[in-house]
Design an enzyme around this catalytic site. Structure first.
Site, PDB file in Angstrom:
ATOM      1  N   GLY A  10     -10.755 -90.685  24.893  1.00  0.00           N
ATOM      2  CA  GLY A  10     -11.561 -89.600  24.324  1.00  0.00           C
ATOM      3  C   GLY A  10     -13.002 -89.684  24.778  1.00  0.00           C
ATOM      4  N   ARG A  71      -5.723 -89.649  29.323  1.00  0.00           N
ATOM      5  CA  ARG A  71      -5.087 -90.790  28.649  1.00  0.00           C
ATOM      6  C   ARG A  71      -4.011 -91.432  29.533  1.00  0.00           C
ATOM      7  NH1 ARG A  71      -7.420 -91.099  23.745  1.00  0.00           N
ATOM      8  NH2 ARG A  71      -8.157 -89.141  22.864  1.00  0.00           N
ATOM      9  N   ASP A 102      -9.533 -99.460  23.898  1.00  0.00           N
ATOM     10  CA  ASP A 102      -8.616-100.578  23.979  1.00  0.00           C
ATOM     11  C   ASP A 102      -7.542-100.359  25.038  1.00  0.00           C
ATOM     12  OD1 ASP A 102      -8.147-103.147  22.638  1.00  0.00           O
ATOM     13  OD2 ASP A 102      -6.161-102.272  22.251  1.00  0.00           O
ATOM     14  N   THR A 125     -15.723 -96.515  22.285  1.00  0.00           N
ATOM     15  CA  THR A 125     -14.964 -95.840  21.240  1.00  0.00           C
ATOM     16  C   THR A 125     -15.946 -95.295  20.232  1.00  0.00           C
ATOM     17  OG1 THR A 125     -13.625 -96.118  19.261  1.00  0.00           O
ATOM     18  CG2 THR A 125     -14.595 -98.098  20.150  1.00  0.00           C
ATOM     19  N   ASP A 127     -15.244 -94.716  17.335  1.00  0.00           N
ATOM     20  CA  ASP A 127     -14.884 -95.274  16.033  1.00  0.00           C
ATOM     21  C   ASP A 127     -15.520 -96.639  15.757  1.00  0.00           C
ATOM     22  OD1 ASP A 127     -13.355 -93.060  15.501  1.00  0.00           O
ATOM     23  OD2 ASP A 127     -11.437 -93.998  15.956  1.00  0.00           O
ATOM     24  N   ASP A 129     -14.615 -99.561  16.655  1.00  0.00           N
ATOM     25  CA  ASP A 129     -13.643-100.565  16.224  1.00  0.00           C
ATOM     26  C   ASP A 129     -13.129-101.471  17.335  1.00  0.00           C
ATOM     27  OD1 ASP A 129     -12.125 -98.658  17.484  1.00  0.00           O
ATOM     28  OD2 ASP A 129     -10.797 -98.250  15.798  1.00  0.00           O
ATOM     29  N   ARG A 171      -9.340 -93.283  12.644  1.00  0.00           N
ATOM     30  CA  ARG A 171      -7.901 -93.399  12.375  1.00  0.00           C
ATOM     31  C   ARG A 171      -7.538 -94.753  11.795  1.00  0.00           C
ATOM     32  NH1 ARG A 171      -4.410 -89.952  16.737  1.00  0.00           N
ATOM     33  NH2 ARG A 171      -5.851 -88.216  16.686  1.00  0.00           N
TER      34      ARG A 171
END
Lengths: 344, 344, 344, 344
Positions: A10, A71, A102, A125, A127, A129, A171
């Protein structure tokens, strides 16, 4: 020295800062950079264009990635790895910088381990994470967008005496919801890592009302796990085999639960793609630039199979092997700080 | 438990986040908080008002400090220390949280050392130059404001084929100039820690023009040290005993030097007070909140003579003694990263 | 002189500017203002609090309305009109300023016509679709939020080679979609006033792709009328008796149609409540302030049954009678200007 | 059909919107557009590059002008007019769109009158002081930047109990100061059109302090005329033959006068170039686009010697002859609205 560079997964504000940083450092050292289009797809197909000081001069403030993304994972198709190795050879590459999450970094690690490909990773990322790095770029821009949205929603909630549930990305990790909620003065925050206590949340919202605060803001990670209660209708929620609503629809579900349980008019807003686009914040431009510069220097120093990372205030490098395959979930101490504000 | 809290020195986005965080944590633990007005001035005079969940509920997003500030230092007048101790007694305080820079924290440390006063420090400086903490709140807001200004100035520089010199804050440390310059894609950056090389700067700007880039952005800390050259007129520059222009007028001086040496039309902009006001960024709201929560917890744990700090991603506490009296100047490695971009 | 003031209907950035403006002008003239809570609800119940220079000093920059709002219409219940007249009497009001949309202003007009109540209207709608005024406050803030959102979404659309459909407010009028789309460089815009041509839209998007522009932005008013095609799934869309999707779900429906027809990956984003909250833009603060000042002056001049309005650059007043009951739909010439950009 | 286009004078957010709009409309009609570099300079030298849908696709959100600008006026050198006519011929132009202020439009008008050159004008000034158009593009962006700056400065003024004087652009007209001051809740506003009453201003500021409002914001146009009082030092102020400070230094001078007269600590900030750069607001992108579209349509309709303008909500055209040579100064009624707030 000829170096390939790609961006996978993303998009994220700051990707262009990394690209520009790496191009500059490698260019200053006399090397060449080839931008591979659309992540591993471009590496497999060997489709690339030269990146120069000139064509990367005006990209720092631009969101997304000038290289495009996808992706595609070459390990999903054995032929693709072969093609990738052949393309690497054909393009005459000496090293490959992979900027991604990842999945992307896992491929870079395997290519280094299995084929001694000269890969360098740069963590990405929205996020926040990923392991081995304190923060990932894009995250800061994201929480600023969420915070500004909450700032806007607060006045409408207040004017209409409503509760508004704001669904954020995240997520598997609650970093965005927790930091954006803390920055936006949320009255309750739901994250994947902490078991959701619907009753506690509703109590806070009811007590606020009893105290004359006729409105409220709840922030919920898209990955917060809610056990659906009878009679709540959601349009997008996907209920998994265990009866949990896992992805999609969390905001709507939480809003309908609050409205039913408390009797307070409740609305929900899904921030969605708004959180990942647009010009990066200063933090993300600086972090992206420094990681790009760091990745370029790793190439020059021929330190392959490594990933650049932020630790404290320093850019360091760690083994890709150590960084991939582990999620960096929300620090419970952080959530505890936020929870101090779940009162009237 | 009754806790005084004060804010000293220049204002900073995030001060209200700290206040709100401390009030919330101490309130949740059943304690009371008294806001002392205008820094040490209020502590000396014993002028304070109760801070409650209610009157701190809507301050997170507000710039500046609801307590007001001043540069009063009780150690400049021996009577003032006595008065302060008497006021502390009279107000019935059990502890005192001092939010401020090196000067404010130095007072907190001395009061703890000399009089066993139960002081807790919270580091504050927009310049990011305090020791023992990775980052100070307010800094992130500041570099975002600078970056947005540079983004605006770039298009006007480009349209008129000019160089624009942007003078930022930073009397003793170049953090703001360096990070804002990196985020804003500056073509050259001048900071107090690095000897200014006028010729190198002018060469970069001339080479850009030769390469068809008819404009440029230079970012200069107000504290960058320039040896004035003959014939340059500046209005505010103060020249010290060593013939250096130390504070004020750096932007104007640098602009006049560039114009004379390169022949390129050059303008300067002083960002000044714009850099320190207004609603805090998400980063500063989160950092301020966590530091306030941390300071409150130190009070509850009776860990006095300590300062809350950010190290990596954690809020920790350090001895006030260790934090005061040392400047955290710009990491040369950081400047080196920025300098990779001082080319065409 | 004692003047009631109320805000009805959906909230809007700039409401507090109007309130502050009216309070200031009436206060300067020696009058008093009573803020009635929650629109006509407060007027019926006679619940009000004094508004002073002091308590309206810091509201200009705040979104929403400090008076709260509701959709209560006293004419829906005959008793409510009687109660309202009694409350007006009991509170000792000499005039009543009603800030609201067509519904709120319609009540003000009827009260003036039926009961000679001294009402003054101030037009408010985020959708910009009220008659007799060139622009309504709140609209400018709204299109800026939409534009900034589109600016963000564009880079993510570009990075992932997607089309993104942005659903804006506008149930009956396409002003927001048309101006936000024009400001955001939309590739196609759907509004309620213009018959939607799905095929023309898809042709533009396909031609862009053929020309190498692998992404696109479509802006759709929530009130754009789409005839649903077989096999498209939408979660919220309400299909009316004529088979048209009228409110809710337009963004999702349009995205699914585009994806099916063109084969291009398409996402949708619903801006929803984000468009109406938060601090007003300069335009809306100025317009709201001038309308509030104007409304206050109408009270002082005893010109009742009138509405303040913007015409050209002047604040004028028109008969409430002339303003209510007619929708100001999007000027077709405006859409035509936007349509010049529906090409590759 | 081959159309030249140029931008003259100071840059302004929205110039690129005009260029893109004209290119699109003329392109849609099968015509060609040639961008002339650096205002009339490029028209004289005949230096231009083709502008296409492609190379104007991504400029809407960019500040400044992709064509560059200059203050060259061909009528200052008789040879230049001849050269311009020859270049026009040589480039094969059928028409020329000139985007600029009074000076640029005056040249367009003279070329039309004297040489029947097919000129079209588009009004541009950040100061909003051109005749025959309700508003000029760039102005809205400018007042938003000023307002955001004032919002920031207010919290720092409040924290330190200071007055801050904000100097805005506006040499001959007070539109920016008046609207930005109104939007920013200024306590006093100084403009060129209204005789400055220093005593009235100081009285307002002192009364605020007596009422417990320990801070204040004053907004001053750079062109406000101050009679300097004895003993005030300013660094840039230019005093004219009549003893008035006319341009430069107004902010500093006003601050020093306030501090001396009231004894209240006062600072000044010069917004300068910050007010004219950067991405345009939605209003300016829409207005610029519509004016560009309108200018293109005038070319297609062969209506030369005309200027596009905004009147009410419509784009109209007026004779260049009628538009040039007259300043549109601040409407006194507008200042009167703002003055309602010059009280405690």
């Amino acid at each position: 020295m000829k170096v390939g560079i790609l961006t996978g997964g993303g998009d994220c504000p700051g990707l262009n800062a990394v690209i520009r940083g790496a191009v500059r450092v490698i260019g200053n050292a006399g090397g060449e950079v080839i931008g591979l289009q659309r992540g591993w797809r471009g590496a497999i197909d060997g489709i690339g264009t030269p990146l120069t000081l000139e064509n990367t001069a005006d990209i720092l403030w631009k969101g997304g990635t000038i290289l495009g993304s996808s992706r595609t994972n070459p390990y999903k198709n054995p032929d693709d790895v072969k093609k990738l190795l052949a393309s690497y050879e054909r393009l005459g590459l000496d090293a490959l910088i992979a900027i991604g999450g990842d999945d992307t970094l896992g491929v870079a690690n395997k290519l280094y381990n299995d084929h001694k490909l000269n890969t360098i990773g740069c963590p990405k990322t929205i996020d926040n994470d990923l392991s081995c790095t304190d923060v990932t770029f894009g995250f800061d821009t994201s929480i600023n967008i969420c915070m500004e949205s909450i700032d806007r929603l607060r006045t409408t909630a207040e004017s209409h005496q409503r509760i508004i549930v704001v669904e954020t990305m995240g997520r598997h990790a609650g970093w965005i919801a927790c930091e954006a909620g803390m920055a936006g003065s949320a009255d309750y925050i739901l994250v994947p890592e902490i078991k959701v206590d619907i009753e506690a949340m509703c109590n806070v919202l009811k007590k606020r009302r009893e105290a004359g605060k006729m409105w409220g803001i709840v922030v919920a990670s898209e990955g917060a796990v809610i056990a659906p209660e009878e009679g709540y209708v959601t349009s997008n929620a996907k209920v998994d085999d265990f009866g949990h609503v896992s992805l999609g629809g969390v905001g709507e579900l939480v809003a309908s639960i609050i409205e039913k349980r408390t009797g307070i008019e409740t609305r929900h807003v899904i921030l969605g793609h708004l959180q990942r686009g647009g010009t990066p914040s200063a933090y993300d431009r600086v972090l992206g630039t420094r990681l790009g510069v760091g990745a370029g220097r790793l190439v020059i120093a021929k330190k392959f199979g490594r990933m650049v990372a932020l630790q404290g205030t320093s850019i360091v490098d760690v083994a890709l092997q150590d960084a991939v395959g582990k999620l960096k979930t929300l620090d419970p101490a952080f959530y505890q700080d936020a929870a101090e504000f779940f009162t009237v």
